[in-house]
Design a protein around this motif. Structure first.
Motif, PDB file in Angstrom:
ATOM      1  N   ALA A 127      -0.217   4.001  21.711  1.00 27.44           N
ATOM      2  CA  ALA A 127      -1.504   3.421  21.326  1.00 27.44           C
ATOM      3  C   ALA A 127      -2.200   2.796  22.527  1.00 27.44           C
ATOM      4  CB  ALA A 127      -1.290   2.377  20.230  1.00 27.44           C
ATOM      5  N   ARG A 128      -1.459   2.065  23.330  1.00 27.77           N
ATOM      6  CA  ARG A 128      -2.063   1.412  24.503  1.00 27.77           C
ATOM      7  C   ARG A 128      -2.503   2.443  25.541  1.00 27.77           C
ATOM      8  NH1 ARG A 128       1.744  -2.774  23.027  1.00 27.77           N
ATOM      9  NH2 ARG A 128       3.455  -1.882  24.253  1.00 27.77           N
ATOM     10  N   LYS A 129      -1.698   3.472  25.728  1.00 27.81           N
ATOM     11  CA  LYS A 129      -2.078   4.523  26.679  1.00 27.81           C
ATOM     12  C   LYS A 129      -3.314   5.285  26.181  1.00 27.81           C
ATOM     13  CE  LYS A 129      -0.570   5.595  30.001  1.00 27.81           C
ATOM     14  NZ  LYS A 129      -0.967   5.361  31.402  1.00 27.81           N
ATOM     15  N   LEU A 130      -3.398   5.502  24.887  1.00 27.97           N
ATOM     16  CA  LEU A 130      -4.552   6.208  24.333  1.00 27.97           C
ATOM     17  C   LEU A 130      -5.822   5.389  24.520  1.00 27.97           C
ATOM     18  CD1 LEU A 130      -5.512   8.735  22.874  1.00 27.97           C
ATOM     19  CD2 LEU A 130      -5.036   7.601  20.695  1.00 27.97           C
ATOM     20  N   LYS A 131      -5.734   4.081  24.356  1.00 27.16           N
ATOM     21  CA  LYS A 131      -6.902   3.222  24.580  1.00 27.16           C
ATOM     22  C   LYS A 131      -7.365   3.332  26.034  1.00 27.16           C
ATOM     23  CE  LYS A 131      -9.709  -0.059  23.055  1.00 27.16           C
ATOM     24  NZ  LYS A 131     -10.509  -0.380  24.230  1.00 27.16           N
ATOM     25  N   VAL A 264      -3.062   0.952  15.150  1.00 23.76           N
ATOM     26  CA  VAL A 264      -4.436   0.542  15.445  1.00 23.76           C
ATOM     27  C   VAL A 264      -4.466  -0.851  16.051  1.00 23.76           C
ATOM     28  CG1 VAL A 264      -6.642  -0.073  14.380  1.00 23.76           C
ATOM     29  CG2 VAL A 264      -5.509   2.074  13.775  1.00 23.76           C
ATOM     30  N   GLU A 265      -3.619  -1.743  15.567  1.00 22.10           N
ATOM     31  CA  GLU A 265      -3.581  -3.101  16.137  1.00 22.10           C
ATOM     32  C   GLU A 265      -3.137  -3.062  17.593  1.00 22.10           C
ATOM     33  OE1 GLU A 265      -2.065  -7.609  15.055  1.00 22.10           O
ATOM     34  OE2 GLU A 265      -1.257  -5.916  13.928  1.00 22.10           O
ATOM     35  N   ALA A 266      -2.116  -2.237  17.889  1.00 27.36           N
ATOM     36  CA  ALA A 266      -1.666  -2.095  19.279  1.00 27.36           C
ATOM     37  C   ALA A 266      -2.758  -1.467  20.126  1.00 27.36           C
ATOM     38  CB  ALA A 266      -0.394  -1.244  19.331  1.00 27.36           C
ATOM     39  N   TYR A 267      -3.468  -0.533  19.572  1.00 26.64           N
ATOM     40  CA  TYR A 267      -4.575   0.143  20.268  1.00 26.64           C
ATOM     41  C   TYR A 267      -5.674  -0.857  20.616  1.00 26.64           C
ATOM     42  CZ  TYR A 267      -8.691   3.177  20.813  1.00 26.64           C
ATOM     43  OH  TYR A 267      -9.832   3.788  21.277  1.00 26.64           O
ATOM     44  N   LEU A 268      -6.115  -1.641  19.651  1.00 29.62           N
ATOM     45  CA  LEU A 268      -7.229  -2.566  19.860  1.00 29.62           C
ATOM     46  C   LEU A 268      -6.856  -3.752  20.744  1.00 29.62           C
ATOM     47  CD1 LEU A 268      -8.814  -2.632  16.278  1.00 29.62           C
ATOM     48  CD2 LEU A 268      -9.747  -1.536  18.327  1.00 29.62           C
ATOM     49  N   SER A 269      -5.584  -4.124  20.725  1.00 29.99           N
ATOM     50  CA  SER A 269      -5.154  -5.305  21.484  1.00 29.99           C
ATOM     51  C   SER A 269      -4.601  -4.959  22.860  1.00 29.99           C
ATOM     52  CB  SER A 269      -4.102  -6.084  20.685  1.00 29.99           C
ATOM     53  OG  SER A 269      -2.953  -5.296  20.459  1.00 29.99           O
ATOM     54  N   SER A 270      -4.760  -3.690  23.302  1.00 30.83           N
ATOM     55  CA  SER A 270      -4.117  -3.245  24.540  1.00 30.83           C
ATOM     56  C   SER A 270      -4.606  -3.992  25.771  1.00 30.83           C
ATOM     57  CB  SER A 270      -4.326  -1.742  24.730  1.00 30.83           C
ATOM     58  OG  SER A 270      -5.706  -1.446  24.853  1.00 30.83           O
ATOM     59  N   SER A 271      -5.833  -4.471  25.763  1.00 34.21           N
ATOM     60  CA  SER A 271      -6.377  -5.183  26.931  1.00 34.21           C
ATOM     61  C   SER A 271      -6.321  -6.692  26.776  1.00 34.21           C
ATOM     62  CB  SER A 271      -7.834  -4.747  27.164  1.00 34.21           C
ATOM     63  OG  SER A 271      -8.617  -5.016  26.018  1.00 34.21           O
ATOM     64  N   GLY A 272      -5.528  -7.157  25.833  1.00 31.86           N
ATOM     65  CA  GLY A 272      -5.390  -8.599  25.621  1.00 31.86           C
ATOM     66  C   GLY A 272      -6.286  -9.152  24.538  1.00 31.86           C
TER      67      GLY A 272
END
Length: 337
Positions: A127-131, A264-272
């Protein structure tokens, strides 16, 4: 045909030249060819050179473009994307190009398996890499290509299908449905990013020690609604392309609400950033609606591939499953018959 004979002569010359750059390679021309399974657009081969210490092999990857790929995407655009990713060290380095394919750096990481996608830790890393991928600043207009691509593919499918196939898949009615879908889905998911558009497990690699994720294979990458890319990834969780029946999909494995919310939460929170529950739920709902477009996309892809791609895969059965899900989900999510 011997496996090595599937590598074009031009590519063999390039491989011999590459092998000669490593001093520990015993014979640059004596490379070994190992086909890699799971690819459905191209043929992919791992190339190994034995070395004088007998323990470590030098490796690269050879990708031979599949038949009819020009019907699905622009190869020049795909190469530019690959070069961008290579230049910014976000993917494998480009080592050489030949008429029908290219040579890539071999990434010393493992390709994910179908079960890896269900691991909560790995899923959060994806998720974080996709963001990060969605935030890439690529050249060209930042406009979605989804609907134009679907219309192009629908026209191509009609050109190749027999009357019986066109009737089975209701191809004549899909043009009007596309307009309806575009109108309905344009009400949501308006965040546009550079999307991978094919985030199945075989296009994700992980370095187990560092837990670093690398996304590979950018043939279908383009600007699109990010909700579509999330939807497509969720749909890929129903597949296992390394099973005895790689074309068979198990839709009971579609991730449940809690699993999608975690992603989705991991995706949206990837930048802190700390997303609210409402923001998470909104993107989850948008992605669920875009599953309709994902099923239609790959259903049309399967129909066309059946007629132009020589890879051993049951493309038409795959298309049949995706288009059945398209109609079921269209009725459920968009309220149409």
């Amino acid at each position: 045909m011997a496996i090595k004979d599937r590598i074009p002569a031009e590519a063999k010359e390039m491989l011999s030249a590459l092998g000669s750059k490593w001093e520990d390679v015993i014979d640059p021309k004596a490379f070994q060819v190992k086909p890699l399974s799971g690819a459905m657009t191209n043929e992919v081969f791992q190339i190994n050179w034995p070395t004088d210490n007998g323990k470590v092999c030098r490796k690269v990857l050879v990708r031979i473009y599949g038949g009819g790929v020009e019907l699905f995407f622009d190869r020049e655009s795909e190469i530019l994307t690959f070069q961008y990713m290579s230049r910014h060290e976000l993917g494998p380095r480009l080592l050489g190009q030949f008429k029908t394919g290219r040579i890539e750096e071999f990434i010393h990481a493992r390709t994910l398996s179908a079960s890896d996608l269900r691991d909560p830790e790995v899923s959060a890393l994806i998720a974080r890499k996709l963001k990060e991928f969605h935030s890439l600043d690529m050249d060209g207009p930042r406009t979605e290509v989804l609907w134009n691509r679907l219309r192009d593919w629908l026209g191509t499918a009609k050109d190749y299908c027999s009357p019986e196939e066109a009737e089975e898949f209701f191809l004549d009615s899909l043009e009007d449905e596309l307009s309806m879908l575009e109108k309905e889905l344009s009400k949501c998911g308006r965040t546009i990013g550079f999307c991978h558009n094919d985030l199945q497990y075989g296009n994700i690699m992980i370095e187990d020690e560092t837990r670093s994720i690398t996304l590979i294979d950018y043939e279908y990458a383009s600007y699109n609604p990010v909700a579509y890319d999330l939807a497509n990834h969720f749909c890929e969780m129903v597949a296992d392309y390394h099973s005895a029946t790689p074309h068979v999909l198990d839709f009971n494995k579609f991730p449940g609400l809690e699993e999608r919310q975690r992603f989705v939460e991991a995706y949206l929170s990837s930048s802190g950033y700390k997303p609210s529950d409402e923001e998470v739920l909104q993107l989850v709902e948008e992605a669920e609606k875009y599953t309709v477009a994902s099923h239609l996309y790959w259903g049309l892809w399967g129909i066309i591939s059946k007629h132009v791609n020589g890879i051993n895969f049951e493309f038409m059965d795959y298309a049949r499953q995706r288009l059945t899900q398209y109609r079921l989900r269209k009725a459920k999510l968009l309220g149409s018959s």
